[in-house]
Design a protein around this motif. Sequence first.
Motif, PDB file in Angstrom:
ATOM      1  N   ARG A 112       0.844  -1.189   0.000  1.00 41.56           N
ATOM      2  CA  ARG A 112       0.000   0.000   0.000  1.00 41.56           C
ATOM      3  C   ARG A 112       0.888   1.251   0.000  1.00 41.56           C
ATOM      4  N   ALA A 113       0.431   2.275  -0.699  1.00 43.19           N
ATOM      5  CA  ALA A 113       1.103   3.566  -0.700  1.00 43.19           C
ATOM      6  C   ALA A 113       0.024   4.647  -0.788  1.00 43.19           C
ATOM      7  N   GLU A 114       0.354   5.830  -0.321  1.00 48.44           N
ATOM      8  CA  GLU A 114      -0.624   6.912  -0.321  1.00 48.44           C
ATOM      9  C   GLU A 114       0.067   8.214  -0.697  1.00 48.44           C
ATOM     10  N   ALA A 115      -0.626   9.041  -1.462  1.00 46.69           N
ATOM     11  CA  ALA A 115      -0.130  10.370  -1.824  1.00 46.69           C
ATOM     12  C   ALA A 115      -1.219  11.388  -1.495  1.00 46.69           C
ATOM     13  N   LYS A 116      -0.817  12.480  -0.890  1.00 49.42           N
ATOM     14  CA  LYS A 116      -1.729  13.604  -0.627  1.00 49.42           C
ATOM     15  C   LYS A 116      -1.433  14.663  -1.680  1.00 49.42           C
ATOM     16  N   LEU A 117      -2.456  15.041  -2.456  1.00 49.86           N
ATOM     17  CA  LEU A 117      -2.285  15.945  -3.587  1.00 49.86           C
ATOM     18  C   LEU A 117      -3.193  17.151  -3.468  1.00 49.86           C
ATOM     19  N   SER A 118      -2.797  18.234  -4.089  1.00 46.43           N
ATOM     20  CA  SER A 118      -3.701  19.372  -4.251  1.00 46.43           C
ATOM     21  C   SER A 118      -3.314  20.113  -5.526  1.00 46.43           C
ATOM     22  N   CYS A 119      -4.214  20.938  -5.991  1.00 43.24           N
ATOM     23  CA  CYS A 119      -3.993  21.721  -7.204  1.00 43.24           C
ATOM     24  C   CYS A 119      -4.488  23.139  -6.980  1.00 43.24           C
ATOM     25  N   ARG A 120      -3.770  24.095  -7.546  1.00 45.58           N
ATOM     26  CA  ARG A 120      -4.295  25.466  -7.597  1.00 45.58           C
ATOM     27  C   ARG A 120      -4.981  25.601  -8.943  1.00 45.58           C
ATOM     28  N   LEU A 121      -6.258  25.927  -8.895  1.00 44.38           N
ATOM     29  CA  LEU A 121      -7.026  26.096 -10.116  1.00 44.38           C
ATOM     30  C   LEU A 121      -6.977  27.553 -10.550  1.00 44.38           C
TER      31      LEU A 121
END
Length: 193
Positions: free
Chosen positions: A40-49
């Motif tokens: 298992r692996a996890e990534a926390k992502l976000s984007c500026r729109l």
Amino acid sequence: MRFPDDAHLREAIMTAPTFEVHGLTGGYTGAGIKTIVPHRAEAKLSCRLVPDQTPAGVFNLIQRFVKQRCRDAEVIHESSLSPFLVDPSGPHLEAAQQAMFEAFGKRPALTREGGSIGAVVTMDRILRAPVVLLGLSLPSTAITQSTRTSTGARPAAAWRCSAVTSQVWPKSLDVPDPHHGWAGATRPGAILC
């Protein structure tokens, strides 16, 4: 960030959409070395729109990209905000610029910055009043002016900020509102943030 010139750096900071990885976890994270392939692996992502992008549209693009490369991946949408752009023209922004000049002795630089201020999008949508955003602390502080003031730091700057607010609000009431005609006592002509 590395860019060939300052103009590209400013564009990346102020106007371009972004894709950020805030955290990665997976596999063995304790002391020492383990040669384990994590299950298992996890990534926390976000984007500026930016304007003309929607949270749902960008999420769908990311989800499709990840699923094409890892069909078993679970891509979870936790929260989102629509992009917001202040109209750089008009009487409300001009009143704010004049107040900043009167308080600080210089015309402010009009810049765009990325950030998540959910209340701004809501105020624009529900109140339909122009929103003016004023940056009143140094970028290097990374905390709000009111926080700095409550600790006793930079009281002169706090008084200037108060002067700006007291000058902008009355001036914004004296200009026509493009959605509702002349602003009056029943509603603000602009929302100052």
